[in-house]
Design an enzyme around this catalytic site. Structure first.
Site, PDB file in Angstrom:
ATOM      1  N   ARG A 134       0.938  -1.528  -0.308  1.00 37.38           N
ATOM      2  CA  ARG A 134       0.237   0.264   0.089  1.00 37.38           C
ATOM      3  C   ARG A 134       0.987   0.902   0.497  1.00 37.38           C
ATOM      4  NH1 ARG A 134      -4.657  -1.653   4.404  1.00 37.38           N
ATOM      5  NH2 ARG A 134      -6.179  -1.893   2.374  1.00 37.38           N
ATOM      6  N   LYS A 189     -17.916 -16.738   2.328  1.00 40.90           N
ATOM      7  CA  LYS A 189     -19.220 -16.525   2.931  1.00 40.90           C
ATOM      8  C   LYS A 189     -20.421 -16.448   1.696  1.00 40.90           C
ATOM      9  CE  LYS A 189     -19.629 -15.830   7.653  1.00 40.90           C
ATOM     10  NZ  LYS A 189     -19.641 -14.066   8.523  1.00 40.90           N
ATOM     11  N   GLY A 205      -7.802  -7.764  -0.553  1.00 41.26           N
ATOM     12  CA  GLY A 205      -8.161  -8.882   0.530  1.00 41.26           C
ATOM     13  C   GLY A 205      -7.382  -9.799   0.269  1.00 41.26           C
ATOM     14  N   GLY A 208     -12.838  -4.610   1.629  1.00 41.08           N
ATOM     15  CA  GLY A 208     -14.064  -3.537   1.878  1.00 41.08           C
ATOM     16  C   GLY A 208     -14.094  -2.811   0.835  1.00 41.08           C
TER      17      GLY A 208
HETATM   18  C1  3PG Z   1      -9.100  -1.800   4.937  1.00 39.52           C
HETATM   19  O1  3PG Z   1      -7.329  -1.817   4.904  1.00 39.52           O
HETATM   20  O2  3PG Z   1      -9.685  -2.083   4.782  1.00 39.52           O
HETATM   21  C2  3PG Z   1      -9.127   0.088   4.710  1.00 39.52           C
HETATM   22  O3  3PG Z   1      -7.526   0.911   5.495  1.00 39.52           O
HETATM   23  C3  3PG Z   1      -9.808   0.300   5.869  1.00 39.52           C
HETATM   24  O4  3PG Z   1      -9.611  -0.231   6.906  1.00 39.52           O
HETATM   25  P1  3PG Z   1     -11.197   0.085   8.021  1.00 39.52           P
HETATM   26  O5  3PG Z   1     -11.889  -1.660   7.604  1.00 39.52           O
HETATM   27  O6  3PG Z   1     -10.797  -0.077   9.618  1.00 39.52           O
HETATM   28  O7  3PG Z   1     -12.304   0.908   7.886  1.00 39.52           O
HETATM   29 MG    MG Z   2     -11.302  -3.716   6.203  1.00 35.81          MG
END
Ligand code: 3PG
Ligand code: MG
Length: 425
Positions: A47, A213, A382, A405
């Site tokens: 990142r 899921k 992810g 997310g």
């Molecule tokens: C992540 O790692 O998905 C983003 O940096 C957002 O973090 P958070 O899910 O704690 O809001």
């Molecule tokens: Mg997250």
């Protein structure tokens, strides 16, 4: 130019007149960390690395760069393990130039340091989530953040699904003052690959979905079913689809509540003439009680005796942990012919070597399609990114998202608040 999928096209950093301006850049430096010998060490710099093109551009253009970010979820407490200081050091190494650090994100100290910045200087502010006002998107807090900025750039795609002060309130304040708010180069790439490229994919368009899921992915499945020629299902999610077909799933992770939506997805695929494939074989194991308790006081089970199951039903005492070799062959055949591939979610519990082969074999098929068939391969962030990196194939695909997310929400078709708040062209 940047086309935000479900809204007006937005400004990008290349549209801004930057020289000598104070540019507040929201980045997603929420990187995995680990304590080693009493020090927090960064486990994966992806990142950080992915923001370098934007930072190099801003440096070259003579901006005074102020970086703002979050780390973890400290919930308004000054939790030392979530300090961004180690990230400042790492960033300095990667940029080959000094990166100043202030242990706060608002207030006098910040204002003083910003006042000393010269064109091309880089400053990182401390974790914005040390203030509860960040997640609350508190307007007064956004005003305080905005105090040191002329322009705003959002390069934090991974946090763009959060309507927080640094991602949403702050650009609104700057815009109200007549300042411009633009997407960074990473943000632009993310929106291009997860947005435009999938809006008008070259066919065959193959979607590979895994993970635990159905409930997490059903909106994505539904939306991609409008475009995809083939959907290949793996991960524990596959067992809910099996259950929906009336199969026995043994001790596998299933969501009985999702049977109706699973059936609806299969029906939609049929109506659209899209191929919807489930695993025909799997690697199963038997869970054995270790006699230990986890942190929450629950018994810990360990999967023993991993074996191939080629039957449509899973034995009563077994749990599925990976797709089997026949499934790998079938899926790889489909992937090989693809011109566009979207992959989100691993095929099995790849963190355990005994259940990694399905995911790694699919990764190899995706890479092969990319290089031999000229397919565009897009990895939706992810765990799938982690899996690809574990397989040593991270740099062999077209694009890997830095969002978790955020990628999922964007693929669902949601408008991301962090994008919506940027200036329209
Ligand atoms: C992540 O790692 O998905 C983003 O940096 C957002 O973090 P958070 O899910 O704690 O809001
Ligand atoms: Mg997250």
């Amino acid at each position: 130019m940047l086309c935000a999928l479900f809204g007006m096209p937005k400004l990008t950093v290349k549209d801004l007149n930057i020289r000598g301006k104070r540019v507040l850049v929201r980045v997603d430096y929420n990187v995995p960390m680990e304590e080693r010998d009493g020090q927090m060490v960064i486990n994966d710099v992806t990142r950080i690395k992915e923001t370098i093109p934007t930072l190099d551009y801003l440096i070259e253009q003579g901006a005074k760069i102020i970086l703002i970010a979050h780390l973890g979820r400290p919930k308004g407490k000054r939790e030392p393990s979530t300090s961004l200081r180690p990230v400042a050091n790492k960033l300095a190494d990667m940029l080959c130039r000094p990166v100043a650090f202030v242990d706060d994100c608002i207030g006098e100290k910040v204002e003083k340091t910003v006042g000393l910045l010269q064109p091309g200087d880089v400053l990182l502010l401390e974790n914005v989530r040390y203030y509860n006002e960040e997640e609350a998107n508190d307007p007064a807090f956004a005003e305080k953040l905005a105090k040191v900025a002329d322009l705003y750039v959002n390069d934090a795609f991974g946090a763009a699904h959060r309507a927080h002060a640094s991602t949403e309130g702050l650009p609104r304040v700057i815009a109200k003052r007549g300042g411009q708010c633009a997407a960074g180069l990473l943000m632009e790439r993310e929106l291009k690959f997860l947005g435009e490229e999938l809006e008008k994919p070259e066919h065959p368009f193959v979607v590979i979905l895994g993970g635990a899921k159905v409930s997490d992915k059903i909106k994505v499945i539904d939306r991609l079913l409008d475009k995809a020629d083939s959907i290949l299902i793996g991960g524990a999610m596959a067992y809910t689809f099996k259950l929906a077909q009336g199969r026995k799933t043994g001790k596998s992770l299933v969501e009985p509540d999702c049977i109706a939506v699973a059936n609806a997805a299969v029906q939609k695929a049929k109506a659209r003439n899209a191929q919807f494939l489930l695993p025909s074989d799997n690697i199963v194991a038997t869970l054995v009680d270790t006699g230990k308790l986890n942190k929450k006081g629950k018994p810990v089970f360990y999967p023993e005796n991993p074996r191939l199951n080629t039957q449509p039903d899973i034995p009563d005492d077994a749990e599925g942990f990976d797709i089997g070799p026949e499934t790998v062959r079938t899926y790889s055949e489909v992937i090989r012919k693809a011109k566009t591939i979207l992959w989100n979610g691993p095929m099995g519990m790849f963190e355990d070597k005994r259940f990694a082969e399905g995911t790694f074999a699919i990764a190899r098929a995706v890479v092969e399609a990319t290089h031999k068939n000229g397919a565009k391969s897009i990895i939706g962030g992810g765990d799938s990114v982690k899996a690809l990196n574990n397989a040593g194939l991270g740099d062999r695909v077209t694009f890997m998202s830095t969002g978790g997310g955020a990628s999922l929400e964007f693929l669902e078709g949601a408008v991301l608040p962090g994008v919506a708040a940027l200036t329209d062209r």
